[in-house]
Enzyme design. Structure first.
Site, mmCIF file in Angstrom:
data_model
loop_
_atom_site.group_PDB
_atom_site.id
_atom_site.type_symbol
_atom_site.label_atom_id
_atom_site.label_comp_id
_atom_site.label_asym_id
_atom_site.label_seq_id
_atom_site.Cartn_x
_atom_site.Cartn_y
_atom_site.Cartn_z
ATOM 1 N N ASN A 377 0.811 -1.195 0.000
ATOM 2 C CA ASN A 377 0.000 0.000 0.000
ATOM 3 C C ASN A 377 0.858 1.265 0.000
ATOM 4 O O ASN A 377 0.969 1.936 -1.023
ATOM 5 C CB ASN A 377 -0.946 -0.026 1.208
ATOM 6 C CG ASN A 377 -1.879 1.171 1.246
ATOM 7 O OD1 ASN A 377 -1.819 2.042 0.390
ATOM 8 N ND2 ASN A 377 -2.726 1.236 2.242
ATOM 9 N N ASP A 378 1.505 1.564 1.122
ATOM 10 C CA ASP A 378 2.261 2.808 1.230
ATOM 11 C C ASP A 378 3.323 2.962 0.150
ATOM 12 O O ASP A 378 3.583 4.070 -0.308
ATOM 13 C CB ASP A 378 2.940 2.882 2.604
ATOM 14 C CG ASP A 378 1.930 3.120 3.718
ATOM 15 O OD1 ASP A 378 0.862 3.673 3.427
ATOM 16 O OD2 ASP A 378 2.225 2.753 4.866
ATOM 17 N N VAL A 379 3.908 1.848 -0.271
ATOM 18 C CA VAL A 379 4.999 1.930 -1.248
ATOM 19 C C VAL A 379 4.511 2.284 -2.645
ATOM 20 O O VAL A 379 5.305 2.431 -3.561
ATOM 21 C CB VAL A 379 5.809 0.611 -1.309
ATOM 22 C CG1 VAL A 379 6.463 0.330 0.028
ATOM 23 C CG2 VAL A 379 4.955 -0.546 -1.749
ATOM 24 N N SER A 418 1.607 3.615 7.599
ATOM 25 C CA SER A 418 1.859 5.029 7.823
ATOM 26 C C SER A 418 0.605 5.735 8.315
ATOM 27 O O SER A 418 0.666 6.825 8.836
ATOM 28 C CB SER A 418 2.304 5.673 6.522
ATOM 29 O OG SER A 418 1.238 5.634 5.607
#
Lengths: 450, 103
Positions: A377-379, A418
């Site tokens: 997700n965050d990446v 995050s």
């Protein structure tokens, strides 16, 4: 004479260790690297036993064999998804070993108490820190990051106490102080790792790895042993560089990770008004089999769901049955230790030529028909490129949004570690595939194989 | 016996070697790098041999024997798990037909 001979063998071992790590520069020489490391270790141990004026071998051999049985058993049994925990435990035991050697040194009347106690402190931090990291990775204690002033204050006090003990020890080598030092260092290791969140674990594991190397360096100084110094320096450099790489890839600073980050405090954009499109595995299978290029982006969620085997099967089916070009894109911090995702894909028989790092593949998303994001997700969050107020801002991300269609395999629209919402979920070319990573991929494969 | 300055020189140079060698490691092999370097950090085992090899059983000897046990777990476990990992990195033609659930 004997002294010279053992010095030569130690030198040979040191060279072998350097070559061993050097061989890891490419997958085809890597296995030789491990063999060189084993050879170096055997030579060093044989030389120490031969020239060390040892009177009683029985206990030494018993101890080595006992340790070997445990170590080999654990190494053979461990699942590849549990690799980070395993490495943390091994690392911790290395640290513990340094602590015990330092204690034995002091009790036997050390000539260099300062170096010895330094080895003890670093080893103790590596040990207790690794044990906490293990507990977090294994899910024995919560992996959530803890933000607490009190904890940071405690850390500071412990650190000052440690320095105090070390200085005192430099002037007067009292065994009593030494025990205190051991205790404080162990507690400090616990408190240092306790606040660190699960997503930051790759950094902490690398750092603890470096610590066990530096503990060996200190022991080397106190025992006047060159091989320990060289080897420890190598390991220390390795751990330090890996943590630097991870910190860069996450756009964090080390002090934030260890002493608390403020990222969590910010208010999150509410996702209520926006709608995300969702699709079925059948749709996904249809779109992917008609694509000419599919890039698969696995994240830690894939590892948790143990989906690497079925994912590899999907890639293989797409390639062999439908002639689709399939590539895998790995973000440096995907997984719980550096390079973890590469190992999991290799375990599932994905050839390493199909697996690419972020810099090597990022330009290719523009020419890809499908990006299949599974458990990441965050990446992939484009806010990292555009929104300077986002805590992710500046972190290198995979440009999945440039692919014609983006599939997100996710349980829900929840944000990643995050805590930042991902606008990609609501993009026009994004289709959400809700469900467990393994189940969704299994359904796609069953459609593909019809 | 080496004096302190010599040891410091060796340490500093070793750090530089480490720095350059480690940067050469491909990111795909960072996990094996970690477990190999972990295994070789078990080299502290040789620091325990002299005290563990004395004849009379005292606290120094007991501590050293324990140190050998833990370092040995680290060494054997570390190399074995690296071997397992590295054995899985295959080229295209070598990839197996059935990706069966290994454990």
């Amino acid at each position: 004479m004997n002294q010279n001979f053992s010095t030569l063998i130690y030198l040979l071992s040191a060279v072998l260790f350097i070559l061993s790590i050097r061989s890891l520069s490419a997958p085809n020489t890597a296995r030789r690297g491990n063999a060189l490391g084993i050879l170096g270790m055997m030579l060093a141990i044989a030389a120490s036993l031969t020239f060390g004026q040892i009177q009683d071998f029985v206990w030494i051999f018993a101890a080595i064999i006992f340790g070997a049985v445990i170590g080999l058993y654990a190494a053979v049994k461990v699942k590849m998804t549990a690799l980070p925990q395993m490495v943390a435990v091994f690392n911790g035991l290395g640290g513990l070993s340094s602590v015990l050697i330092a204690l034995a040194e002091i009790l036997g009347g050390s000539h260099s108490p300062v170096e010895t106690s330094l080895g003890l402190v670093i080893g103790a931090v590596a040990f207790s820190g690794s044990m906490v990291a293990f507990a977090k990775l294994q899910g024995l204690i919560s992996a959530k990051p803890i933000h607490s002033r009190l904890l940071h204050l405690t850390n500071l006090v412990l650190f000052l106490a440690l320095i105090g003990c070390l200085v005192h020890f430099g002037f007067k080598a009292e065994v009593r102080i030494f025990y205190l030092l051991t205790f404080v260092a162990l507690v400090w290791g616990v408190f240092l790792v306790l606040p660190v969140g699960g997503a930051d674990m790759p950094i902490i594991i690398s750092l603890l790895n470096a610590c066990s190397g530096w503990a060996a360096v200190s022991i080397g100084f106190s025992l006047n042993n060159v091989l320990l110094i060289i080897t420890g320096a190598l390991v220390g450099a390795g751990g330090a560089i890996l943590s630097y790489v991870m910190v860069k890839a996450m756009n964090r600073s080390l002090s934030h990770i260890l002493f608390g980050s403020l990222a969590q405090q910010q208010t999150l954009v509410s996702a209520e008004q926006k709608t995300a499109k969702s699709g079925s595995p059948t749709d996904a299978a249809f779109i992917m089999e008609n694509a000419s290029k599919v890039i698969i982006v696995p994240g830690y969620g894939m590892a948790v769901a143990q989906a690497q085997h079925i994912l590899a099967e999907m890639g293989k089916d797409l390639h062999e049955k439908f002639g689709v070009e399939v590539k895998y894109a790995i973000h440096p911090v995907a997984g719980r230790m550096p390079g973890h995702m590469n190992v999991l894909l290799a375990e599932a028989n994905v050839p390493y030529e199909d697996v690419f790092s972020l810099e090597d593949i990022n330009r290719e998303f523009a020419t890809a028909d499908v990006a299949y994001v599974i458990g990441a997700n965050d990446v992939t969050n484009p806010l990292a490129k555009t929104d300077s107020s986002s805590p992710l801002y500046g972190m290198p991300v995979l440009d999945v949004e440039k692919a014609k269609t983006v599939f997100f395999v996710k349980r829900s629209l929840n944000s990643g570690y995050s805590g930042v919402d991902n606008p990609l979920f609501y993009a026009d070319n994004t289709i959400m595939l809700y469900g467990d990573a393994k189940n969704v991929t299994e359904e796609i494969v069953s459609v593909l194989e019809k | 016996m080496n004096d302190w300055g010599t040891l410091l020189t060796i340490f500093t140079l070793a750090c530089f070697i480490g720095y350059f060698v480690i940067w050469g490691v491909t990111p795909a092999l960072h996990s094996p790098l970690m477990s190999v370097s972990n295994a070789i950090s078990g080299i502290v085992i040789i620091g325990a041999f002299v005290a563990a090899g004395q004849n009379d059983m005292n606290e120094t000897k007991i501590l050293s024997i324990l140190a050998i046990v833990f370092a040995s777990i680290n060494i054997f476990g570390g190399f074995a798990v690296s071997q397992r990992m590295l054995a899985m990195f295959k080229k295209k033609q070598a990839s197996n037909k059935t990706p069966g659930e290994k454990r």
